[in-house]
Design an enzyme around this catalytic site. Structure first.
Site, PDB file in Angstrom:
ATOM      1  N   ASP A   1       3.149  -0.650  12.224  1.00 51.61           N
ATOM      2  CA  ASP A   1       1.837  -1.198  11.854  1.00 51.61           C
ATOM      3  C   ASP A   1       1.646  -2.626  12.359  1.00 51.61           C
ATOM      4  O   ASP A   1       0.577  -3.216  12.158  1.00 51.61           O
ATOM      5  CB  ASP A   1       1.651  -1.139  10.329  1.00 51.61           C
TER       6      ASP A   1
ATOM      7  N   LYS B   1      -3.594   6.510  14.978  1.00 54.40           N
ATOM      8  CA  LYS B   1      -3.809   5.755  13.735  1.00 54.40           C
ATOM      9  C   LYS B   1      -5.303   5.729  13.413  1.00 54.40           C
ATOM     10  O   LYS B   1      -6.065   6.526  13.934  1.00 54.40           O
ATOM     11  CB  LYS B   1      -3.231   4.348  13.882  1.00 54.40           C
TER      12      LYS B   1
ATOM     13  N   ARG C   1      -6.564  -2.749  10.678  1.00 55.02           N
ATOM     14  CA  ARG C   1      -5.538  -3.586  11.323  1.00 55.02           C
ATOM     15  C   ARG C   1      -6.063  -4.213  12.624  1.00 55.02           C
ATOM     16  O   ARG C   1      -5.660  -5.315  12.994  1.00 55.02           O
ATOM     17  CB  ARG C   1      -4.261  -2.790  11.573  1.00 55.02           C
TER      18      ARG C   1
ATOM     19  N   LYS D   1       0.838  -1.202   0.000  1.00 55.11           N
ATOM     20  CA  LYS D   1       0.000   0.000   0.000  1.00 55.11           C
ATOM     21  C   LYS D   1       0.878   1.260   0.000  1.00 55.11           C
ATOM     22  O   LYS D   1       0.662   2.161  -0.807  1.00 55.11           O
ATOM     23  CB  LYS D   1      -0.843  -0.072   1.275  1.00 55.11           C
TER      24      LYS D   1
ATOM     25  N   GLY E   1      -4.619   8.196   5.752  1.00 58.28           N
ATOM     26  CA  GLY E   1      -3.714   9.231   6.249  1.00 58.28           C
ATOM     27  C   GLY E   1      -2.573   9.489   5.269  1.00 58.28           C
ATOM     28  O   GLY E   1      -2.129  10.630   5.098  1.00 58.28           O
TER      29      GLY E   1
ATOM     30  N   ARG F   1       2.835   6.019  -3.287  1.00 60.40           N
ATOM     31  CA  ARG F   1       3.959   6.859  -3.713  1.00 60.40           C
ATOM     32  C   ARG F   1       4.194   6.748  -5.217  1.00 60.40           C
ATOM     33  O   ARG F   1       4.521   7.739  -5.882  1.00 60.40           O
ATOM     34  CB  ARG F   1       5.209   6.466  -2.929  1.00 60.40           C
TER      35      ARG F   1
HETATM   36  C1  S3P Z   1       2.758   5.026   6.295  1.00 58.71           C
HETATM   37  C2  S3P Z   1       3.450   5.412   7.409  1.00 58.71           C
HETATM   38  C3  S3P Z   1       3.048   5.044   8.777  1.00 58.71           C
HETATM   39  C4  S3P Z   1       2.106   3.848   8.787  1.00 58.71           C
HETATM   40  C5  S3P Z   1       1.034   3.965   7.766  1.00 58.71           C
HETATM   41  C6  S3P Z   1       1.598   4.128   6.365  1.00 58.71           C
HETATM   42  C7  S3P Z   1       3.234   5.504   4.982  1.00 58.71           C
HETATM   43  O1  S3P Z   1       2.410   6.146   9.367  1.00 58.71           O
HETATM   44  O2  S3P Z   1       1.537   3.690  10.061  1.00 58.71           O
HETATM   45  O3  S3P Z   1       0.219   2.781   7.795  1.00 58.71           O
HETATM   46  O4  S3P Z   1       2.823   4.952   3.943  1.00 58.71           O
HETATM   47  O5  S3P Z   1       4.032   6.438   4.967  1.00 58.71           O
HETATM   48  P1  S3P Z   1       3.264   7.304  10.102  1.00 58.71           P
HETATM   49  O6  S3P Z   1       4.309   7.686   9.176  1.00 58.71           O
HETATM   50  O7  S3P Z   1       2.361   8.453  10.377  1.00 58.71           O
HETATM   51  O8  S3P Z   1       3.765   6.635  11.365  1.00 58.71           O
END
Ligand code: S3P
Length: 437
Positions: A321, A348, A394, A21, A93, A26
């Site tokens: 995670d 999260k 999760r 993912k 996020g 990206r």
């Molecule tokens: C992610 C970074 C992590 C992770 C999220 C995916 C990413 O979050 O928990 O599931 O793809 O950059 P944080 O960078 O806020 O810790």
């Protein structure tokens, strides 16, 4: 929607896991910023990655998903338009934080919003550096909750030291740096996942690293072709099920093994888990058509006697995670497990310290909540019960794995949340012999 699991059926067989993912997000975003058509094979089927594509489309980027092959038509620096309405990042996020960096660095304005969970998550962590770079960015309230209203353009590079370990914050600032004047540097306290840096470098952007500091110079990525590996975080749920259910032995193919993501392997090995990893080296940097340089390989996992452990600091960042799975494994481990330095779990898709403790306690675990972690006493017999996903993919899958190891029947409500990262999880568990419906 409910999903039901009955414990005790061993898992066996060989299987792949859904595509990564984090890397998929990206790849789509860099394809949108590149000049030309990029092709991304094995693009993630997760709803979160569909949210990224929907937002890019609303920004005027041509995207076409043909099965798992994504084609993105990037038009370079001036290629993004002001969207007609708010961008909807859904539950993701990563979509919100990374795209905020992109919008902030272009001559456009946009509002980015999301679902109830995402609108309750903190965005001050990206507002601070983007404002310091010169973007105008406003949240819905003082606490920095979305929707975010961003007016971008005319940024200047900064030298930034985030107060928390977050790859999303690092990536947001680096992506903004592509459209800023001068050098942009992020100095991390602990190294977080480095997919963004790898992709930027692989697409011809000048990226330099000195210890925990990473810098980019402004530029336009070149169009690329790449293949996304399987998602280590998705694989971790299946590994955990194999460790916990007697008689299990599984092989997972094509799993991404970027060392900034595989802290879980170190933790479970220290707990005594039976796991073998064959890592094929990632493609060489000079192989222009495969820019991500992400190592991948095969993981074999089987039923294991486990021992309690103490973890914190850098290990937590590299397994952020998977910490809920460590808590679950600890319920079956000999002795006490102490998890510290994991306060970020509270921000999260749910407050994962609270939701892990609530879910595992309902199944009979002896587990205490701490401000920045959890303390688990093991081993204890888990008994099936009705539990809630707390709106968090999760947590839903961690409780499903607990159900595969528990006596009797476990019903996880809110199962639909799993679509955001692992839509086929139930079918995969069944294919491996687990009792899931
Ligand atoms: C992610 C970074 C992590 C992770 C999220 C995916 C990413 O979050 O928990 O599931 O793809 O950059 P944080 O960078 O806020 O810790």
């Amino acid at each position: 929607m409910d999903a039901t699991f009955r414990g005790g059926q061993p898992l066996s067989g060989k299987i792949g896991v859904p595509s990564d993912k984090s890397i998929s997000h990206r790849a789509a975003i860099l394809g949108a910023l590149a000049d030309g058509i990029s092709t991304v094979g094995n693009y993630s089927p997760a709803a979160d990655c569909a949210s990224t594509l929907a937002c890019l489309k609303a920004l005027g980027v041509g995207t076409e998903l043909d099965g798992a092959v994504l084609r993105v038509r990037g038009e370079g620096a001036g290629g993004l338009w002001r969207p007609d309405g708010p961008l909807d990042a859904g539950n993701s996020g990563t979509t919100m934080r990374l795209l905020s960096g992109v919008v902030a660095s272009r001559q456009i304005s946009a509002t980015i919003t999301g679902d109830d969970s995402l609108r309750s998550r903190p965005m001050g962590r990206i507002m601070e550096p983007l404002s310091a770079m010169g973007a105008r960015i406003e949240a819905d309230d003082e606490a920095g909750h979305p929707p975010l209203r961003i007016t971008g353009g005319d940024l200047v590079g900064i030298d930034y030291e985030p107060s928390i370990a977050s790859a999303q914050v690092k990536s947001c600032v680096l992506l903004a740096g592509l459209g800023a004047e001068g050098r942009t540097t992020v100095r991390e306290k602990v190294l977080t996942r480095d997919h963004t840096e790898r992709l930027l470098r692989g697409t011809g952007i000048e990226v330099s690293r000195r210890g925990l500091a990473v810098s980019v110079l402004p530029g336009t990525p070149r169009a690329f072709q790449m293949e996304v590996p399987g998602d280590f975080s998705s694989a971790a749920f299946l590994m955990a099920a194999a460790f916990l259910v007697p008689g299990s032995r599984i092989t997972l193919n094509g799993v991404g093994l970027n060392p900034t993501r595989t802290g879980f392997l170190d933790v479970i090995r220290a707990m005594g888990a039976e796991v073998e990893v064959d890592c094929e080296a990632g493609p060489a940097l000079e192989e222009e058509h495969v820019p991500s340089c992400e190592p991948a390989g095969v993981i074999r996992a089987g039923y294991s006697g486990l021992a309690g452990i103490e973890i914190g600091g850098e290990e937590v960042a590299r397994a952020i995670d998977e910490i809920t799975l460590v808590a679950l494994l600890a319920t079956q481990a000999e002795g006490r497990t102490v998890i510290r330095g994991a306060r970020e779990l509270r921000f999260k898709e749910s407050d994962r310290i609270r939701s892990t403790v609530a879910g595992l306690r309902a199944l009979g675990a002896v587990i205490e909540e701490e401000p920045d972690g959890m303390v688990v006493e093991g081993p204890c017999g888990l008994r099936g019960a009705a539990v809630s996903a707390a709106g968090d993919h999760r947590i839903a899958m961690m409780l499903a794995v607990a159900g595969l190891a528990a006596a009797g029947e476990t019903v996880v409500s809110g199962w639909e949340s799993t679509a955001v990262s692992y839509p086929g999880f139930l079918e995969t568990v069944r294919l491996l012999g687990g009792d899931a419906s």
